[in-house]
Scaffold this active site. Sequence first.
Site, short mmCIF file in Angstrom:
data_model
loop_
_atom_site.label_atom_id
_atom_site.label_comp_id
_atom_site.label_asym_id
_atom_site.label_seq_id
_atom_site.Cartn_x
_atom_site.Cartn_y
_atom_site.Cartn_z
N ASP A 1 -3.63 0.46 6.20
CA ASP A 1 -4.39 0.02 5.02
C ASP A 1 -3.90 -1.35 4.54
OD1 ASP A 1 -5.86 2.29 5.18
OD2 ASP A 1 -5.09 3.23 3.37
N HIS B 1 -5.92 5.39 6.69
CA HIS B 1 -5.31 6.15 5.59
C HIS B 1 -3.83 6.39 5.79
CE1 HIS B 1 -8.98 6.30 3.50
NE2 HIS B 1 -9.60 6.94 4.47
N ASP C 1 0.86 -1.19 0.00
CA ASP C 1 0.00 0.00 0.00
C ASP C 1 0.90 1.24 0.00
OD1 ASP C 1 -3.09 0.71 0.55
OD2 ASP C 1 -1.76 2.23 1.39
N GLU D 1 1.10 5.63 -0.02
CA GLU D 1 0.50 6.97 0.01
C GLU D 1 1.32 7.80 -0.96
OE1 GLU D 1 -2.25 7.24 1.48
OE2 GLU D 1 -2.15 5.47 2.78
#
Length: 420
Positions: free
Chosen positions: A151, A146, A9, A11
């Site tokens: 996540d 988040h 995952d 960001e």
Amino acid sequence: MSATYVVVDLETTGLDPNRDAIIEVAAVAFELDGIVEEFSTLVYPHQGIPALVTDLTGITDEMVADAPGITTLRPQLRRFLGDSVVVGHNVDFDMGFLRAAYVGANNARLDTVTLASIVLPDAGKYALDALIKHLNLDNPTGRQEHRALADAHQTVALFYTLLERAQRMGVARLNEIVQSGRRLGWPETRFFEEALGLAVRHGFGRGGAQRVEKLFDPPKVEGPNLAGVGDDPKKIDAQAIANMLKPGANFSRAFPDYEYREQQVAMVRRVAEAFNHGEHLFVEAGTGTGKSIGYLLPAAFWADSNDRPVVVSTNTINLQDQLISKDIPQLQRLLFFDLRAAILKGKRNYLCTRLFEQMRHRGPGNADEMTLYARILNWLPGSDTGDVNEITLRTREEQLAWSRLSAENDGCNRDVCAQA
Ligand code: SF4
């Protein structure tokens, strides 16, 4: 040796891997019997972090100022991924950024959005937090949402649950998906092979791997047949029906938040009279008048008195859904006779089982058709209607694939089907 699966995952500062940059990466390596290892770090993006991203993730420019850049992290990430299958929620997004950073170019991948849409065809929403809520998996780590590692852990929990649920599809349907997926080289086949192996081991194989021939049984019609339209219908008592809406009468006793509206009562009376005299009636009434009950109530009495159906034609499917899920059930609670109702939408809303059988026979032609085909295989045996509204078509491509299977089909002609 690398684990079988790694959830990744990221960001990022935006959505475009050619322009935007990674600000956090998390990876959780796991096997079917548990998590093996995890990895997480902030990443220096060589560009500012938009305020929107900071609002969503809590990651600021200051937090990443001393973090390693993606080039520095590349060898470590490549080692961590090894030859594992990369799993992600909307995995193509994460893979796009990883591949732009020259990581994961040769790894197979599995998308949990696609898997969830097949295993849970009627979940409605497929965002990670919506699925976690739908499955009561709320935040398995208790970590901040988040952020990449939280996540990633949620995606692992989702993967395990989907795998467990997929086994319930049974050996025959899983085998059908695996065979079609292999022919097409569909990436998600890997997941269904895993589910198939577990289903065999856990005894979900009643009936064997033999293809399930019949997926859909139309529901039986309940109750007596209705009479056709005759010349001399029985009249209904317009005043008595309108009186049901008076303060202290049936509606106010049945519904605590019922509000008496004079215009609604007038409408009920006029609609009832129009039924009695076989007239057309045009009614214009503002929002909040209570128009739905204004026509449904006299229509219900007229249908019951004459043992005949009344067709209510709406301009939108939304209004149709509101009538069938809210207004008609209210009337059913209140009326002293049995009020039956059925919904009929435009043909494009319904699956043509004949066209679907043809697809089963020849096999789906691309990944979008394959996903929809697997969704329908799982959904249809539990559906009474074949109405597409019961599953959410997520993408334009899926809508296009549906248009080739729906009962309103441009390609139909007498040469291919006697119903055309
Ligand atoms: S005409 Fe087309 S949509 Fe209708 S039943 Fe036949 S194949 Fe299906």
